[in-house]
Design a protein around this motif. Structure first.
Motif, PDB file in Angstrom:
ATOM      1  N   ARG A  81       0.843  -1.195   0.000  1.00  0.00           N
ATOM      2  CA  ARG A  81       0.000   0.000   0.000  1.00  0.00           C
ATOM      3  C   ARG A  81       0.880   1.248   0.000  1.00  0.00           C
ATOM      4  N   GLN A 116      -3.537   4.189  -0.754  1.00  0.00           N
ATOM      5  CA  GLN A 116      -3.748   3.548  -2.055  1.00  0.00           C
ATOM      6  C   GLN A 116      -3.524   2.054  -1.858  1.00  0.00           C
ATOM      7  N   ASP A 117      -4.609   1.281  -1.957  1.00  0.00           N
ATOM      8  CA  ASP A 117      -4.552  -0.158  -1.697  1.00  0.00           C
ATOM      9  C   ASP A 117      -4.925  -0.907  -2.971  1.00  0.00           C
ATOM     10  N   PRO A 118      -3.939  -1.491  -3.661  1.00  0.00           N
ATOM     11  CA  PRO A 118      -4.238  -2.167  -4.927  1.00  0.00           C
ATOM     12  C   PRO A 118      -5.094  -3.413  -4.762  1.00  0.00           C
ATOM     13  N   ASN A 119      -5.197  -3.961  -3.544  1.00  0.00           N
ATOM     14  CA  ASN A 119      -5.987  -5.172  -3.326  1.00  0.00           C
ATOM     15  C   ASN A 119      -7.458  -4.890  -3.066  1.00  0.00           C
ATOM     16  N   GLN A 167      -8.224   2.406  -4.495  1.00  0.00           N
ATOM     17  CA  GLN A 167      -7.223   1.872  -5.418  1.00  0.00           C
ATOM     18  C   GLN A 167      -6.696   2.970  -6.343  1.00  0.00           C
ATOM     19  N   ASP A 195      -4.840   6.474  -7.549  1.00  0.00           N
ATOM     20  CA  ASP A 195      -3.564   7.123  -7.245  1.00  0.00           C
ATOM     21  C   ASP A 195      -3.762   8.165  -6.138  1.00  0.00           C
TER      22      ASP A 195
END
Length: 918
Positions: free
Chosen positions: A9, A26-29, A205, A207
């Motif tokens: 993150r 920012q959490d891509p999962n 998610q 930016d």
């Protein structure tokens, strides 16, 4: 900000000119966006003459503002766009949090911002919401935890705000006119709901630069209008509140002792965590520890160390014990043993390796966590910003980089009888007074000098030894290379009575995994006698395993051994190093003969007590539990199991285990950071194990077919006086289309059902609906628990709602597309951690979705359903064309039989033996 090297993150902390502190994550999962805003205000800030006003304010902020005047408009927006929203008023903080589909992130923030701009505080809605809060209060009248909490409040410093009644009810608000309450709400709102008193966390998610733009645009014009003022808090406890025993009479068959030690605040020690070190030592369940000793003496069956209320100026440390009958009669000896153990710690000192071990465990949990959902992340961080400096905001909960033996020993000095509060919670205590609000009988007495001397006599010291170093700490190992052919599990063993699957995780790349083994046993069809004995056998074996592998659990290698409809299951999860050997050892333990004679009486009594206490659950819980028993063929009622449990012997348990293991079907899966060679070796071991027993087919998990011409009804007896109703509709079949329609129908009806029957009609605090499949067959449940209305009235209200909503269903046409998108988003939601992914894949195998394509097929089905199909579905449901309907209700003592034309169940066992199963 300090973060784990394994954390993917990204974080950004900003502070706006108006004082609002913001953490952007920012959490891509995360497929959903989530946001939480926390204010440094809670029931400690209630007006002294109006307890519960902070709680009322939290409710009122959802009921309209100048930009969105319609009540619950924010809730409605979120729930129809793939999310949920909630709020919580605590002692010193109040939080508002939600999640939502990513594409609606900005619109949701607009709603959130509007909540804190110009709330309307509509007088008519104030009166309604007081009724809702009163219903919430009445709902907890039979809740022993709430009753215990109130006694705690009454036995601390009456000048400390903790002593105040936090929930509020009609009585606390009654002295004031609606206009006066409106003024109090305004004063509290303008006094504390200001940007400089708030922390906001947004998880997305997107930016960080994009989310920063949203937040600056929406929240920069929010201005504070006065300085924050609050009085300093006095001490939580007066001298007379310590060195006391508090006797409390419970409603449930509880036998508890809670030993509380009053400590100073702990936030300044977050980098040393002295209480974590003490919790590890005092809570150790291995040989030589407190719990092992208590069990050997037949004094206690459970111990937990370290919980307790906490605030910015205080901290309680609780040692919570589940006592036996013998333990109650030897309660002073129980306490003496505790102080003997504490003296041993003082005599031995705190070896530095103990703190280092705690730090290592913390680091492991930080580096390789089971990541939380976005909404839980946001809630945690929005409060953590008040408690940790920014550079340790992410690390604060885990970091232990300033080990300090001196601070640990300093905290241990507070563990003395003069600084202790004994709470004795059992049916045999002597009580002299009654706590307000929850009418809890209790009494308070000082601990005599003679008892203090006895506690400190140290007579049990030689019975103890401090925990040894943890042998289960995982060794570092290189992650296995991933074979793309096994990214989804593949069956690597398929033979009579055995199916075994293997897969490799390629997403989370953690040194972790999950192993599942489930036993389907034909013996389970013998009925309630065997089901109850199976429950006792599982509990007895868990007792042995929990002690043996306590340190493994601490070190992040867990096991779950539990009964289910078809038999029983074993699951291990956590760090992959040594887990396969761990799982194999556990499998051996299941089969070999164990001597349960020393723990049999304790464990049986605990199971009997647990079954007995289910009768005392709140009505809604009782109704749903009973519904599951009626609908599922192999599910048994607690009331039937209580009678069996009372007479079970050790021989019954042994014969039941023999029957279960004599013949079974075994299915398993290992998924995570393991090589194909490791999987092949495990499969060899499991095949060898399987061949020693007779094989069978999987057990059919039948669902009662209630799709009759007439609805079915059953009255559930409850201890709680509030009438309650659950109406469950069984769908015509379990086709993909009917599952999709059932899910969509529930999603569409949930918000108007809540708004009309709870907010507008004020039928009760517990009002809602849910999609409830039984063994994959879909259905919808509607429920209400009401302190004001009869069960018959509630049934009428639900039926009338369904009739009217169906007649006016076209009004929801405009939300049809976003609602479908929201459901699809939930179906396609990414797994947030490896265990969640493993569970999903394992459930798919259990549901015969061996291509792991169910969600894709369901998504396609939902996309193809138009609004007219939903209308037809609801018309059929209301007229019960192809649908089944069952009404479960609990009535007040004056209630007579329902006047509705239903098929009445008089005996559940008789009904189940005569019904057809799908």
């Amino acid at each position: 900000m300090l973060k784990s090297a394994y954390d993917n993150r990204q974080f950004n902390h900003i502070k706006l000119a108006n004082g609002l502190r913001v953490l952007l994550v920012q959490d891509p999962n995360s497929i959903k966006s989530a946001c939480s805003i926390t204010f440094n205000v809670g029931h400690f800030d209630d007006d002294k003459d109006c307890h519960g006003i902070s709680h009322l304010l939290e409710h009122m902020l959802f009921l309209g503002n100048s930009n969105y005047p319609r009540p619950n408009e924010f809730n409605d927006f979120v729930s129809t766009h793939g999310g949920c929203v909630n709020a919580l008023t605590g002692t010193e903080y109040t939080s508002f949090f939600y999640d939502i589909a990513c594409e609606y992130e900005q619109q949701a923030l607009i709603h959130l911002r509007a909540m804190f701009d110009k709330p309307l505080f509509n007088p008519a809605l104030i009166e309604k919401e007081i009724n809702a809060i009163d219903s919430e209060f009445l709902l907890k009248q039979k809740d022993d935890l709430r009753r215990l909490y109130q006694v705690h409040k009454e036995t601390c410093n009456p000048n400390h705000p903790f002593s105040q009644f936090s929930v509020g009810n009609k009585e606390t608000f009654a002295p004031f006119t609606v206009e006066q309450l409106q003024q109090k709400l305004q004063r509290l709102f303008h006094g504390f709901y200001q940007p400089q008193n708030a922390c906001l966390c947004l998880v997305s998610q997107h930016d960080l630069s994009i989310t920063e733009g949203y937040v600056r645009k929406l929240f920069s014009d929010w201005t504070g209008n006065c300085k924050l003022t609050r009085d300093a808090q006095p001490a939580l406890y007066l001298a007379s509140n310590l060195g006391v025993q508090i006797n409390i009479l419970p409603l449930q068959k509880a036998k508890r002792m809670i030993l509380t030690f009053a400590l100073p605040e702990q936030r300044t020690h977050y980098r040393s965590k002295p209480l974590s070190v003490l919790s590890h030592i005092l809570g150790d369940e291995g040989k030589g520890g407190l719990l092992h000793f208590y069990k050997a003496q037949d004094w206690a069956t459970n111990l937990s160390a370290g919980g307790g209320i906490e605030g910015s100026t205080f901290k309680d440390f609780n040692i919570n014990l589940q006592l036996t009958d013998k333990g109650i009669t030897h309660s002073d000896a129980v306490i003496t043993a505790l102080f003997s153990y504490i003296q041993l710690i003082k005599d031995c000192g705190i070896e530095p390796w103990r703190i280092k071990e705690t730090a290592t465990l913390n680091q492991l949990m930080w580096d390789f966590p089971d990541q939380a959902k976005a909404i839980d992340e946001a809630s945690h961080f929005s409060q953590a910003m008040f408690e940790y400096p920014i550079h340790h905001l992410v690390a604060g909960e885990h970091i232990l980089d300033k080990p300090d033996v001196g601070i640990v020993l300093q905290m241990l000095e507070f563990f003395c009888p003069q600084n202790m509060r004994i709470k004795a919670v059992n049916p045999s205590v002597n009580v002299t007074q009654t706590a307000k609000w929850y009418q809890t009988p209790y009494s308070v007495e000082s601990i005599s000098t003679q008892r203090i001397k006895h506690f400190m006599s140290g007579q049990w010291r030689s019975s103890f030894m401090l925990p040894k170093a943890n042998q289960f700490l995982p060794t570092c190992k290189t992650s296995q290379p991933v074979n793309k052919n096994y990214v989804l599990p593949k069956k690597i063993v398929c033979e009579n009575g055995l199916d075994f699957w293997y897969g490799q995780d390629h997403k989370f790349k953690q040194p972790k995994g999950d192993c599942f083994l489930t036993f389907d046993c034909p013996a389970i069809n013998e009925g309630v006698q065997l089901t109850t004995a199976k429950r006792l056998w599982v509990a007895l074996l868990n007792e042995k395993l929990n002690q043996k592998y306590y340190q493994a659990n601490l070190a992040g290698m867990h096991f779950h051994f539990y009964p289910h409809q078809g038999g029983f299951s074993l699951q291990t999860n956590g760090f992959s190093a040594n887990q396969l050997e761990f799982c194999t050892n556990l499998l051996t333990k299941i089969v070999i003969h164990e001597d349960f004679s020393s723990s049999f009486a304790q464990v049986k009594a605990k199971q009997y007590q647990g079954l007995s206490n289910t009768v005392l659950n709140k009505p809604i819980n009782r109704l749903f539990t009973t519904l599951a028993v009626i609908m599922q063929q192999q599910n048994q009622a607690s009331s039937d199991m209580i009678q069996v449990m009372e007479n079970l012997t050790l021989d019954d348990v042994e014969s039941t285990k023999t029957k279960l293991l004599n013949q079974f079907h075994l299915e398993g899966m290992m998924y995570g950071d393991w090589s194909q060679e490791e999987a092949n070796q495990v499969s060899v071991d499991i095949k060898a194990f399987r061949k020693r027993h007779k094989h069978s087919q999987k057990i059919h998990r039948g669902v009662a077919d209630i799709r009759h011409n007439k609805a079915i009804s059953f009255e559930v007896e409850c201890q709680h006086k509030d009438p309650a109703v659950v109406i469950y509709f069984q769908a015509p079949d379990a086709s993909l289309k009917n599952v999709a329609l059932t899910i969509l129908a529930e999603q569409l009806l949930a918000t108007p059902f809540f708004n009309q029957l709870r907010t507008e009609q004020q039928l009760g605090y517990l009002v809602g609906s849910g999609y409830i499949p039984y063994n994959q067959h879909p259905g919808i449940g509607f429920y209400i628990q009401s302190p004001q209305h009869s069960a018959e009235y509630l049934i009428d209200a639900i039926h009338l709602f369904l009739q009217q909503i169906t007649e006016n269903i076209d009004q929801f046409n405009h939300i049809w597309d976003p609602l479908k998108k929201g459901v699809i988003k939930q179906l396609m939601e990414k797994d947030t951690n490896l265990s969640m992914k493993s569970q999903r894949l394992w459930m798919a195998i259990g549901n015969q979705d061996t291509a792991f394509s169910y969600n894709i097929r369901m998504t396609k089905t939902i996309e193809e359903i138009d609004f007219s199909a939903l209308k037809s579905y609801l018309i059929a449901l209301v007229s019960r064309q192809g649908f089944g309907e069952i009404i479960l209700y609990s009535a007040s003592s004056t209630q007579t039989l329902l006047r509705f034309p239903t098929e009445v169940i008089t005996n559940i066992q008789h009904f189940k033996s005569n019904t057809q199963y799908i």
